[in-house]
Design a protein around this motif. Sequence first.
Motif, mmCIF file in Angstrom:
data_model
loop_
_atom_site.group_PDB
_atom_site.id
_atom_site.type_symbol
_atom_site.label_atom_id
_atom_site.label_comp_id
_atom_site.label_asym_id
_atom_site.label_seq_id
_atom_site.Cartn_x
_atom_site.Cartn_y
_atom_site.Cartn_z
ATOM 1 N N GLU A 2 0.846 -1.190 0.000
ATOM 2 C CA GLU A 2 0.000 0.000 0.000
ATOM 3 C C GLU A 2 0.885 1.245 0.000
ATOM 4 N N ASP A 3 0.576 2.189 -0.906
ATOM 5 C CA ASP A 3 1.288 3.471 -0.946
ATOM 6 C C ASP A 3 0.306 4.547 -1.387
ATOM 7 N N GLU A 4 0.841 5.706 -1.781
ATOM 8 C CA GLU A 4 -0.051 6.804 -2.163
ATOM 9 C C GLU A 4 -0.865 6.473 -3.414
ATOM 10 N N LYS A 5 -0.469 5.485 -4.183
ATOM 11 C CA LYS A 5 -1.203 5.095 -5.394
ATOM 12 C C LYS A 5 -2.295 4.073 -5.107
ATOM 13 N N GLY A 56 6.764 1.929 0.558
ATOM 14 C CA GLY A 56 5.361 1.700 0.905
ATOM 15 C C GLY A 56 5.266 0.772 2.105
#
Length: 202
Positions: free
Chosen positions: A82-85, A128
């Motif tokens: 999971e990351d900003e995208k 992430g």
Amino acid sequence: LFFLFPGTDVSVGGTASKENAAVTDITAQPLLLTTPEPWHLLVTQTPAKEKAKEGETVILNCHFNSPRRSSLTELLVKWYKEDEKGQMDLLENNVTVSTNNSRFFMSGDLSQGDASLVILNVTISDHGIYFCEVTLPDRTVVTGDGTKLRIRRALGLFGIEESIGTIIGVVAAGVGGIVVLIVILTPQLKRCVLCMRQDSHQ
């Protein structure tokens, strides 16, 4: 007076006491439960935060308590990031999801409760939070708390551009200050030189 004949009352009494003892022993035995206790799956990811430099190989640890069964063929492991995208699946059903993510693969031994993930040649885009998810044959799903991965550039930590900008700003301010001092002091130096020349002529 009571007369005891050999082999009568004593033997009968002895037999009765033995039978009573046998009955007592049978009733005193606890009932054995054949139903096994439910297995509580626990998935652990360590450490909570991990750092790596670009180009390095990273191992993200994931361990779970081994099940009470000889076969683990139905035990499924999933890794996702999971990351900003958003969320991206990296490994599912114990195998890499797509050929584009061939740098990701599971290195652990499931029979030992190890489902660790290996990332080859990490890049800045690999930063992430990585989650390890284990699914039992009865479809029980348990997910670890996650491991936050930060990637360092060759010159420093992720986000080094801001640091370089700060350094350049400080240097520029220093150079500017020196220039200002030169500009301010130049007329005074000229006057001193003129004074010294006048004094020498006199």
